[in-house]
Design a protein around this motif. Structure first.
Motif, mmCIF file in Angstrom:
data_model
loop_
_atom_site.group_PDB
_atom_site.id
_atom_site.type_symbol
_atom_site.label_atom_id
_atom_site.label_comp_id
_atom_site.label_asym_id
_atom_site.label_seq_id
_atom_site.Cartn_x
_atom_site.Cartn_y
_atom_site.Cartn_z
ATOM 1 N N GLU A 1 0.835 -1.191 0.000
ATOM 2 C CA GLU A 1 0.000 0.000 0.000
ATOM 3 C C GLU A 1 0.874 1.248 0.000
ATOM 4 N N ARG A 2 0.556 2.150 -0.887
ATOM 5 C CA ARG A 2 1.305 3.408 -0.919
ATOM 6 C C ARG A 2 1.132 4.194 0.380
ATOM 7 N N GLN A 3 0.021 3.988 1.078
ATOM 8 C CA GLN A 3 -0.196 4.692 2.334
ATOM 9 C C GLN A 3 0.794 4.260 3.405
ATOM 10 N N ALA A 4 1.386 3.068 3.243
ATOM 11 C CA ALA A 4 2.353 2.607 4.233
ATOM 12 C C ALA A 4 3.586 3.493 4.268
ATOM 13 N N LEU A 5 3.845 4.199 3.159
ATOM 14 C CA LEU A 5 5.007 5.075 3.093
ATOM 15 C C LEU A 5 4.737 6.444 3.694
ATOM 16 N N ARG A 6 3.456 6.747 3.931
ATOM 17 C CA ARG A 6 3.105 8.075 4.413
ATOM 18 C C ARG A 6 3.697 8.299 5.806
ATOM 19 N N GLY A 7 4.470 9.362 5.965
ATOM 20 C CA GLY A 7 5.092 9.672 7.234
ATOM 21 C C GLY A 7 6.341 8.875 7.509
ATOM 22 N N SER B 1 16.061 1.284 3.104
ATOM 23 C CA SER B 1 15.993 0.396 1.944
ATOM 24 C C SER B 1 17.275 0.452 1.108
ATOM 25 N N VAL B 2 17.918 1.608 1.086
ATOM 26 C CA VAL B 2 19.196 1.706 0.357
ATOM 27 C C VAL B 2 20.226 0.777 0.981
ATOM 28 N N ALA C 1 7.113 -0.504 5.151
ATOM 29 C CA ALA C 1 7.438 0.481 4.121
ATOM 30 C C ALA C 1 8.791 0.176 3.481
ATOM 31 N N THR C 2 9.763 -0.208 4.299
ATOM 32 C CA THR C 2 11.090 -0.540 3.765
ATOM 33 C C THR C 2 11.030 -1.781 2.897
ATOM 34 N N ASP D 1 11.229 -4.620 -2.228
ATOM 35 C CA ASP D 1 10.598 -5.535 -3.188
ATOM 36 C C ASP D 1 10.430 -4.893 -4.560
ATOM 37 N N ILE D 2 10.006 -3.631 -4.584
ATOM 38 C CA ILE D 2 9.816 -2.947 -5.867
ATOM 39 C C ILE D 2 11.137 -2.851 -6.618
#
Length: 420
Positions: free
Chosen positions: A87-93, A102-103, A168-169, A174-175
């Motif tokens: 979910e894109r909302q998981a990245l919010r905040g 993630s890097v 979120a990470t 995964d992407i």
């Protein structure tokens, strides 16, 4: 199919489900995610047990193609579900924190993995050397988003700050991993399908974003968008996932990429109940078909010739996979401002690989980048690293730890109006 094949196929399906459910349940009893037992069930039914007598008797060559076809459908729907759950909302905040972590969680194991690729080339030569090295780097960099989400849910951490950062990470990792794997698959398979087919990927993605996603938004937000998923809606969504898988397979890439992309573009604006229904219906189907994939994968795992040379390779693979993933995630998390214990717990979570790793290894085997021996070792690595996650998380995060709130999260929280 003759009567004997039908009878044997039905018996095999029943046996697979019994073993997967049984070993999956036993895994949960010792604090492991069910996927550990399910993967183990596939390995036990393979040629390793009793010198191949079990696999040859229960899964003869005329039945295996039928099981493989069912496994392919299961993995297609599984990858759709993975895209749907991100979910894109998981990245919010959490965007900055997740991006920073993630890097480290991707770059460090990938760099170490490419070095491992050079080491493994000595005993596993291939004509696609560059693709092989990059693939090994990707194979040790992946995180199993669905397994991670299940672990967080089982431990009551899904709604915590740490759980949000981890999800979120893992979503970003995964992407990146699937995108890079698509590039490797395109490079390896371009000779078979032609570069013109691979080039179709660009208009295909544009079609999904510009036409299919708006159509899905209209379809899924009719009325108040909060009702349950109807059989007709579910059928249309699953048809879309299957067609997208067929499209990327035609382009000379793997069908999993199309299914994943279709799940990824499902609009987040639809109601939570509707989205939850889609996820649940997908899980209901994959709960039957995915165990078949474990067995199909297990039939290719042969540890009968496991000796000192293989032990050395496995040790090297595990060292790179664990040190790269754990160390890279921990260093990145500490640099981003997480305290020591949450950073360690996050590193333990990102080290889980599960079924996602098996899917990637299956792509490598199908593309000719892996031979049978190396495939078997990497499956063992996936099993070991996934089994490590629970105990490591228990030791490092047994009690809740308050993660400091970042300015980004404070701004987001202030900008969100609580619902009535």
């Amino acid at each position: 199919m003759n009567s004997h094949q039908v009878a044997l196929l039905l018996f095999d399906l029943a046996l697979i489900l019994v073993l997967a459910q049984g070993l999956g349940y036993l895994a949960t009893r010792i604090g492991q995610p069910p996927v550990v037992g399910e993967i183990l069930a596939g390995v036990l039914l393979g040629p390793t047990l009793l010198d191949g007598a079990v696999s040859d008797t229960l899964f003869p060559t005329d039945v295996r193609p039928l099981l493989s076809a069912m496994a392919d459908v299961g993995v297609t729907l599984f990858m759709f579900g993975v895209g749907l759950e991100i979910e894109r909302q998981a990245l919010r905040g959490r965007g900055r924190m997740a991006a920073a972590v993630s890097v480290g969680s991707t770059a460090v194991p990938f760099v170490l993995g490419t070095g491992l690729g050079f080491f493994l080339l000595r005993d596993h030569p291939t004509e696609q050397k560059a693709a092989f090295i990059v693939f090994i780097g990707l194979a040790v960099s992946v995180t199993a988003f669905p397994v991670l989400a299940r672990i967080l849910s089982d431990r009551g951490l899904a709604k915590s700050t740490l759980g949000g950062i981890a999800l979120a990470t893992a979503a970003l990792v995964d992407i990146v991993a699937w995108t890079a794997l698509a590039g490797v698959q395109a490079a390896v398979g371009s000779g078979h399908g032609g570069m013109w087919r691979v080039a179709l990927m660009i208009p295909f993605v544009l079609l999904l974003v510009l036409l299919v996603r708006p159509w899905l938004r209209r379809l899924m937000t009719r009325g108040d968008g909060r009702g349950p998923a109807t059989p007709w809606l579910l059928a249309q969504v699953l048809i879309g996932a299957l067609l997208c898988g067929a499209a990327t397979e035609f382009m000379g890439m793997h069908y999993i990429f199309g299914a994943f992309l279709f799940g990824l573009i499902v609009p987040a604006e639809c109601g939570d109940r509707l989205r939850g229904d889609l996820m649940q219906h997908t899980r209901n189907v994959t709960s039957v078909l995915l165990p078949v994939y474990f067995v199909v994968a297990g039939l290719k795992v042969d540890l009968r010739q496991f000796g000192w040379a293989e032990t050395t390779e496995l040790a090297a693979v595990l060292l790179v996979a664990v040190a790269g993933k754990f160390g890279g995630t921990y260093l990145a998390a500490r640099t981003a401002g997480l305290p020591g214990r949450p950073a360690t717990a996050l590193a333990a979570l990102m080290n889980t690989r599960g079924l996602t790793e098996l899917v990637i290894l299956g792509v490598g085997l199908q593309a000719g980048l892996l031979d049978g021996d190396l495939y078997s070792l990497l499956v063992v690595m996936a099993l070991v690293t996934t089994a490590m996650t629970g105990p490591l998380l228990t030791r490092t995060y047994a009690k809740p730890v308050v993660v400091p709130e970042t300015e980004e999260r404070r701004e987001t929280r202030r900008s969100v109006t609580p619902s009535a």
